[in-house]
Design an enzyme around this catalytic site. Structure first.
Site: not given
Ligand code: FPP
Length: 253
Positions: A25, A28-30, A38, A73, A193
């Site tokens: 997780d 997006g924040r990164w 994002r 998602n 997490r």
């Molecule tokens: C959560 O961050 C992450 C995801 C919904 C997707 C995870 C995907 C990857 C790490 C990249 C692709 C995967 C592979 C296996 C190559 P978020 O977008 O919810 O972050 P935020 O909570 O900060 O908005």
């Protein structure tokens, strides 16, 4: 090859977790912190995936489950869903040879049929190529949700009851486990997490019954092999009682 750090951590005879699951997780924040789109966060997150798969193999983790895309998602903006699917496809193609070379079997848990045809096609190729590998399983949770998984399992069991292949008395915990996507795999010993959120977000709810949990504030794109090793060492100091009393405090009975 086992890393020195893990070798040190193993000196107390506690074993490594066989199955580590990660809720990745904070992409997006990164990106937001860096004033980027994002999708850039997801791209950087893919690099972390690569690094942690390699580290897991070196360390000797047997199963690594990564929550890459949840059933929820799909409700993200279409452009983000498309970008995530493209990244997944890219990863599955780009890593194919390395997975094979390192004897890592790719597996997926989740709704395969919901994935776009081009992703399914590349996924199937990698699944087939790596299907015989036994050093490690890389389990990608794609269009995965625990409630969907349990609903599907109940539906399958109900069909067997209706056709008299099963009687109600034969429904056991093991039978339910055998109808989940993770059938045949041990439950995760450790669930990590990233990004500091204290929730499971519909991930492995049945399988997490006795998993150790570790939440780190680090955003997934910033997560490193070094932090991963520290978390594994922390896991090794934990006293897993599975609802019983500790070995060190019991009379050995
Ligand atoms: C959560 O961050 C992450 C995801 C919904 C997707 C995870 C995907 C990857 C790490 C990249 C692709 C995967 C592979 C296996 C190559 P978020 O977008 O919810 O972050 P935020 O909570 O900060 O908005």
């Amino acid at each position: 090859m086992r890393s020195n750090l893990i070798q040190e951590a193993s000196d107390d005879q506690k074993t490594l977790p066989a199955h580590v699951a990660i809720i990745m997780d904070g992409n997006g924040r990164w990106a937001k912190k860096k004033l980027m789109n994002r999708v850039r966060g997801h791209e950087q997150g893919s690099e972390t995936v690569r690094a942690i798969v390699t580290a897991s193999r070196e360390i000797g983790i047997k199963i690594l489950t990564l929550y890459a895309f949840s059933t929820e998602n799909w409700a993200r903006p279409e452009s983000e869903v498309k970008a995530l699917m493209a990244l997944l496809k890219k990863f599955i193609v780009a890593e194919r040879d390395d997975l094979q070379k390192n004897k890592i079997r790719l597996n997926m848990i989740g709704q395969r049929d919901k994935l776009p045809p081009d992703v399914r096609q590349e996924l199937d190729k990698t699944l087939e190529l790596t299907g015989g590998n036994e050093e490690m399983i890389l389990n990608l949770a794609l269009s995965y949700g625990s409630r969907e998984e349990l609903t599907r399992a109940v539906r399958k069991i109900a069909a067997k009851l209706a056709s008299k292949q099963l009687s109600p008395g034969e429904i056991t915990e093991d039978l339910i486990s055998a109808h989940l996507y993770t059938s045949g795999m041990p439950d995760p010993d450790l669930i990590i997490r990233t990004s500091g959120e204290y929730r499971l977000s519909n991930f492995l709810l049945w399988q997490a019954a006795y998993s150790e949990l570790y939440i780190t504030d680090t955003l997934w794109p910033d997560f490193t092999k070094e932090e991963f090793v520290e978390i594994l060492k922390n896991y090794q100091t934990r006293d897993r009682r599975f609802g019983k009393v500790s070995c060190s405090t019991s009379n050995g009975g």
